[in-house]
Design an enzyme around this catalytic site. Structure first.
Site, mmCIF file in Angstrom:
data_model
loop_
_atom_site.group_PDB
_atom_site.id
_atom_site.type_symbol
_atom_site.label_atom_id
_atom_site.label_comp_id
_atom_site.label_asym_id
_atom_site.label_seq_id
_atom_site.Cartn_x
_atom_site.Cartn_y
_atom_site.Cartn_z
ATOM 1 N N ASP A 125 1.788 -4.997 8.449
ATOM 2 C CA ASP A 125 0.594 -4.169 8.366
ATOM 3 C C ASP A 125 -0.607 -5.103 8.202
ATOM 4 O O ASP A 125 -0.683 -5.871 7.242
ATOM 5 C CB ASP A 125 0.720 -3.203 7.167
ATOM 6 C CG ASP A 125 -0.407 -2.170 7.146
ATOM 7 O OD1 ASP A 125 -1.518 -2.499 7.627
ATOM 8 O OD2 ASP A 125 -0.178 -1.055 6.645
ATOM 9 N N TYR A 133 -10.997 1.043 10.777
ATOM 10 C CA TYR A 133 -12.265 1.315 10.071
ATOM 11 C C TYR A 133 -12.598 0.306 8.984
ATOM 12 O O TYR A 133 -13.614 0.431 8.324
ATOM 13 C CB TYR A 133 -12.273 2.737 9.487
ATOM 14 C CG TYR A 133 -11.065 3.111 8.647
ATOM 15 C CD1 TYR A 133 -10.945 2.666 7.334
ATOM 16 C CD2 TYR A 133 -10.043 3.909 9.157
ATOM 17 C CE1 TYR A 133 -9.846 2.998 6.569
ATOM 18 C CE2 TYR A 133 -8.934 4.244 8.399
ATOM 19 C CZ TYR A 133 -8.839 3.785 7.105
ATOM 20 O OH TYR A 133 -7.745 4.110 6.354
ATOM 21 N N LYS A 134 -11.732 -0.688 8.767
ATOM 22 C CA LYS A 134 -12.017 -1.682 7.718
ATOM 23 C C LYS A 134 -12.802 -2.845 8.333
ATOM 24 O O LYS A 134 -13.970 -2.672 8.668
ATOM 25 C CB LYS A 134 -10.707 -2.106 7.045
ATOM 26 C CG LYS A 134 -10.118 -0.944 6.238
ATOM 27 C CD LYS A 134 -8.729 -1.205 5.690
ATOM 28 C CE LYS A 134 -8.241 0.016 4.895
ATOM 29 N NZ LYS A 134 -6.788 -0.008 4.664
ATOM 30 N N PHE A 141 0.846 -1.188 0.000
ATOM 31 C CA PHE A 141 0.000 0.000 0.000
ATOM 32 C C PHE A 141 0.890 1.250 0.000
ATOM 33 O O PHE A 141 1.828 1.337 0.797
ATOM 34 C CB PHE A 141 -0.912 -0.023 1.228
ATOM 35 C CG PHE A 141 -2.000 1.008 1.184
ATOM 36 C CD1 PHE A 141 -3.125 0.807 0.406
ATOM 37 C CD2 PHE A 141 -1.890 2.169 1.915
ATOM 38 C CE1 PHE A 141 -4.130 1.767 0.359
ATOM 39 C CE2 PHE A 141 -2.892 3.131 1.881
ATOM 40 C CZ PHE A 141 -4.018 2.925 1.098
ATOM 41 N N ARG A 187 -12.539 -4.465 -7.110
ATOM 42 C CA ARG A 187 -12.265 -5.093 -5.816
ATOM 43 C C ARG A 187 -13.560 -5.381 -5.083
ATOM 44 O O ARG A 187 -14.410 -4.504 -4.957
ATOM 45 C CB ARG A 187 -11.481 -4.081 -4.984
ATOM 46 C CG ARG A 187 -10.156 -4.531 -4.544
ATOM 47 C CD ARG A 187 -9.350 -3.510 -3.804
ATOM 48 N NE ARG A 187 -10.047 -2.485 -3.037
ATOM 49 C CZ ARG A 187 -9.569 -1.940 -1.925
ATOM 50 N NH1 ARG A 187 -8.420 -2.354 -1.434
ATOM 51 N NH2 ARG A 187 -10.216 -0.990 -1.307
HETATM 52 C C1 LIG Z 1 -6.106 1.145 4.457
HETATM 53 C C2 LIG Z 1 -4.640 1.046 4.630
HETATM 54 C C3 LIG Z 1 -3.926 2.059 5.240
HETATM 55 C C4 LIG Z 1 -4.646 3.314 5.645
HETATM 56 O O1 LIG Z 1 -3.848 4.248 6.262
HETATM 57 P P1 LIG Z 1 -4.530 5.549 6.889
HETATM 58 O O2 LIG Z 1 -3.454 6.190 7.635
HETATM 59 O O3 LIG Z 1 -5.674 5.082 7.730
HETATM 60 O O4 LIG Z 1 -5.067 6.384 5.778
HETATM 61 C C5 LIG Z 1 -2.563 1.884 5.424
HETATM 62 N N1 LIG Z 1 -1.935 0.759 5.016
HETATM 63 C C6 LIG Z 1 -2.617 -0.247 4.408
HETATM 64 C C7 LIG Z 1 -1.913 -1.480 3.990
HETATM 65 C C8 LIG Z 1 -3.984 -0.120 4.184
HETATM 66 O O5 LIG Z 1 -4.644 -1.087 3.566
#
Ligand SMILES: *Cc1c(COP(=O)(O)O)cnc(C)c1O
Length: 394
Positions: free
Chosen positions: A179, A204-205, A109, A353
């Site tokens: 992560d 939040y996921k 990401f 997705r």
């Molecule tokens: C969703 C996600 C994030 C989100 O980071 P935010 O700081 O909440 O915007 C970070 N890393 C991964 C791998 C994600 O899937």
């Protein structure tokens, strides 16, 4: 399967395949937040901190710990995932002062990669070794300080072997930062059984904490003394209310707190996490695999007819809780699906997705979603001009 679905607010007719971006609203959350606002903020005011607000990062952390194979004292809820990547990566780097390489995967990401880039620029003299998944084994050598990876690929839904990669990193003297943004709450994670060093993840996921919910961090107990926080904020101090002019890191996970916790948001996440007490992560994993298996099976004719490519691995152990299909018309198709009340999302350049949150989705949802998908394709609905216009958030 325990019926956790009825604990969520599900808009009429909506099939929500985007819980990997923003989880649905649990029915009991609004009242909890409302009470915090009117009774605590409204009446108790500053006394709220001593009434329990200060404990929220730890309380929420302990609940998340149960879902990810960690001990209660190894996880706290704080900051955003991006900030936590920064904090954990710097802490880990400082624990390997004689090494100058950060390994990650090029498809990770972007925020994770950007944070590493920022840290490399800040410190100077670091090599960012970002490679393809299949080259990770080669990249992890004796010069590596930290291996930073996301367990489930946000684009393809492919899941890495956490135990094997962590072992490989340790065998070469490196530390591992995982992560868990697309893992936590979706399937069982065994951080301590995998001997993980550090982890971060999203609130939040699959944890359903609401938009912008607090993220979380994990530091293995054995590292908590040596992990020095890069962001040395006052609430991570050993004695914040002594107001000393000098920083002294607090005990355990306290030092990973930077500043004032986001109370309203933590109350929502804390309440949302209660739903996991009605089930087990094993049960959820079974449901998740049943859902993704069904979607993969039912979309096979569509894939053949319209030339979509299945990007998600068929092997269960290599699958997270999402299915991704690629198509040159991907953006428009996703827009047409959303108009037909099937919410998925699109990731550039051509990925559709579909996330499957096992807490609230059923096999019937999958069947209906594929039915609507078929209609959109056979009617060529997706070719309408309004579905071609790119919005800012895809
Ligand atoms: C969703 C996600 C994030 C989100 O980071 P935010 O700081 O909440 O915007 C970070 N890393 C991964 C791998 C994600 O899937």
């Amino acid at each position: 399967m325990t019926n956790t679905r009825e604990r969520f607010h599900i808009p009429d007719g909506l099939i929500y395949l985007d819980g990997n971006s923003l989880g649905m609203l649990p029915k009991h959350v609004p009242a909890r937040v409302q009470t915090t606002i009117t009774e605590q903020w409204g009446e108790r005011l500053i006394r709220g901190w001593n009434d329990g607000w200060s404990e929220l990062p730890y309380q929420v952390g302990a609940k998340i710990a149960k879902l990810i194979g960690a001990k209660a004292n190894e996880v706290i809820a704080c900051d955003s995932t991006s900030i936590n990547v920064y904090k954990m990566l710097l802490a880990a780097i400082k624990m390997r002062p004689d090494r100058r390489v950060i390994v990650s995967e090029i498809g990770n990401f972007p925020t994770d990669l950007y944070m590493a880039e920022g840290i490399a620029n800040l410190l100077g003299g670091y090599e960012l070794r970002f490679v393809e998944k299949q080259d990770l084994t080669n990249a992890i050598r004796e010069d590596v300080a930290v291996v930073m990876l996301t367990e489930v690929d946000y684009k393809t839904g492919e899941r890495l072997n956490m135990a094997a990669i962590t072992k490989l990193a340790h065998d070469h003297g490196a530390l591992c930062l995982w992560d868990l943004s697309h893992s936590a709450g979706a399937f069982p994670i065994e951080l301590n059984n995998c001997n993980a060093d550090f982890a971060v993840g999203c609130g939040y996921k699959y944890l359903n904490g609401g938009p912008g919910a607090s993220a979380f961090v994990f530091v293995a107990e054995r590292h908590q003394h040596d992990a020095v926080p890069a962001l040395s904020g006052w609430l991570g101090h050993n004695a914040p209310f002594a107001f000393s002019p000098h920083y002294e890191a607090g005990p355990g996970m306290t030092r990973m707190i930077v500043g004032t916790p986001v109370v309203l948001s933590l109350v929502a996440l804390n309440a949302a996490l209660e739903i996991f007490e009605d089930t087990t992560m094993q049960e959820l994993r079974q449901q998740s695999l049943a859902l993704t298996d069904e979607f993969i099976k039912l979309t096979e004719p569509l894939r053949e007819k319209y030339g979509f490519e299945l990007l998600t691995p068929l092997a269960h152990e290599q699958r997270g809780s999402q299915v991704s299909l690629s198509s040159d018309n991907g953006y428009a198709i996703v827009q047409a699906l959303i108009a037909a009340n099937v919410i998925g999302d699109f990731r550039a350049p051509n990925i559709m997705r579909f996330g499957f949150t096992p807490l609230y989705l059923t096999l019937d949802d999958v069947r209906q979603a594929v039915q609507r998908f078929e209609n959109i394709m056979s009617s060529q609905e997706y070719k309408k001009p309004e579905f071609q216009v790119r919005k800012a958030i895809t």
